[in-house]
Motif scaffolding. Sequence first.
Motif, mmCIF file in Angstrom:
data_model
loop_
_atom_site.group_PDB
_atom_site.id
_atom_site.type_symbol
_atom_site.label_atom_id
_atom_site.label_comp_id
_atom_site.label_asym_id
_atom_site.label_seq_id
_atom_site.Cartn_x
_atom_site.Cartn_y
_atom_site.Cartn_z
ATOM 1 N N GLU A 139 6.166 24.745 63.258
ATOM 2 C CA GLU A 139 7.477 23.741 63.832
ATOM 3 C C GLU A 139 6.667 22.844 64.295
ATOM 4 O O GLU A 139 5.348 22.468 65.143
ATOM 5 C CB GLU A 139 8.566 24.279 64.844
ATOM 6 N N GLN B 230 15.117 31.465 56.704
ATOM 7 C CA GLN B 230 14.352 30.286 56.859
ATOM 8 C C GLN B 230 12.940 31.073 57.749
ATOM 9 O O GLN B 230 12.610 30.211 57.925
ATOM 10 C CB GLN B 230 14.898 29.504 57.610
ATOM 11 N N THR B 231 13.116 32.103 57.787
ATOM 12 C CA THR B 231 11.537 32.463 59.599
ATOM 13 C C THR B 231 11.164 33.672 58.689
ATOM 14 O O THR B 231 11.201 34.256 57.540
ATOM 15 C CB THR B 231 12.177 33.319 60.373
ATOM 16 N N ASN B 232 9.811 33.878 59.338
ATOM 17 C CA ASN B 232 8.894 35.004 58.696
ATOM 18 C C ASN B 232 10.103 36.764 59.318
ATOM 19 O O ASN B 232 9.178 37.364 59.052
ATOM 20 C CB ASN B 232 7.981 35.095 59.461
ATOM 21 N N ASN C 285 3.983 30.305 64.097
ATOM 22 C CA ASN C 285 4.108 31.840 65.028
ATOM 23 C C ASN C 285 4.299 30.932 66.690
ATOM 24 O O ASN C 285 4.278 31.885 67.360
ATOM 25 C CB ASN C 285 3.045 32.728 65.095
ATOM 26 N N ASN D 214 6.071 30.761 61.264
ATOM 27 C CA ASN D 214 6.239 30.349 61.245
ATOM 28 C C ASN D 214 5.474 28.546 62.024
ATOM 29 O O ASN D 214 4.943 29.215 63.276
ATOM 30 C CB ASN D 214 7.765 30.315 62.469
ATOM 31 N N ILE E 151 10.539 31.169 67.497
ATOM 32 C CA ILE E 151 12.195 30.708 67.087
ATOM 33 C C ILE E 151 12.782 30.877 68.209
ATOM 34 O O ILE E 151 12.692 31.852 69.136
ATOM 35 C CB ILE E 151 12.667 32.356 66.173
ATOM 36 N N ILE F 172 12.602 26.181 62.794
ATOM 37 C CA ILE F 172 11.760 26.277 62.565
ATOM 38 C C ILE F 172 12.026 25.827 60.868
ATOM 39 O O ILE F 172 13.369 25.572 60.676
ATOM 40 C CB ILE F 172 11.637 28.367 62.419
ATOM 41 N N ASN G 235 8.112 34.175 67.857
ATOM 42 C CA ASN G 235 7.405 33.862 66.485
ATOM 43 C C ASN G 235 7.723 32.506 66.616
ATOM 44 O O ASN G 235 7.692 32.015 65.420
ATOM 45 C CB ASN G 235 7.684 34.649 65.740
ATOM 46 N N THR H 254 18.811 32.173 60.107
ATOM 47 C CA THR H 254 17.586 32.204 60.281
ATOM 48 C C THR H 254 16.587 33.610 59.915
ATOM 49 O O THR H 254 15.647 33.680 59.892
ATOM 50 C CB THR H 254 17.668 32.864 62.274
ATOM 51 N N GLU I 11 9.953 25.431 58.237
ATOM 52 C CA GLU I 11 8.929 26.418 57.208
ATOM 53 C C GLU I 11 8.393 27.358 56.804
ATOM 54 O O GLU I 11 7.537 27.479 59.001
ATOM 55 C CB GLU I 11 8.001 24.722 56.513
ATOM 56 N N THR I 12 7.771 28.273 56.487
ATOM 57 C CA THR I 12 6.971 29.203 56.819
ATOM 58 C C THR I 12 5.733 29.337 55.796
ATOM 59 O O THR I 12 6.229 28.365 54.303
ATOM 60 C CB THR I 12 7.673 30.727 56.522
#
Length: 200
Positions: free
Chosen positions: A84, A166-168, A44, A82, A143, A6, A141, A163, A8-9
Amino acid sequence: MFTGLIEETGTVKKFVPSPDGSQLELTADRLASTVQIGDSVAVNGCCLTVARKEGNAIGFDLLAETVARTNFSHLETGALVNLERALAVGARLGGHFVQGHVDDTGEIIALDRIGHDVRLQISIAAEHRRFLVNKGSIALNGISLTVSEVTPDGFVVWIIPHTWAQTNLRAARAGDRVNLEFDLLAKYVERLLPSKTTDA
């Protein structure tokens, strides 16, 4: 193609359901400065095409199939997603091959912090449990994660502090729906086995 790492959120600005085509709008400071209309972005874990862009806001058009298979219809304004960008040729592959084709959603049964890490238990539909294998790959999601335990109704993964931050997942709660993409190799093997049996 994506890697499950990921970048960025983003934050959901609005989700507009419609039988003629739903729309998802979100804000993402870093990603919005690099993507262009027509680019592919995993939101996601679901591969979507950038349809609109204004400032730090990005808009996507969703098919009915996309809404039916993902957790988008459960997202409220302000929810984290999330993000990417598609894998660039020559880039490092740090996770595993993720297509951005969400197979189904699962339900978070439990989040247990153990030391610095988090044990995450997910329940999934019975017809998809055949794709699970201990130490196999799964995208949750979007990841890239490793299945640490196969349970009677799903699986367990462990989330390291990086993780989590940096993720939702940091905003996840028991009962939340998460997008799942099972390992591509497992799906091809499952598809090929019946034909081998028939040919024999």
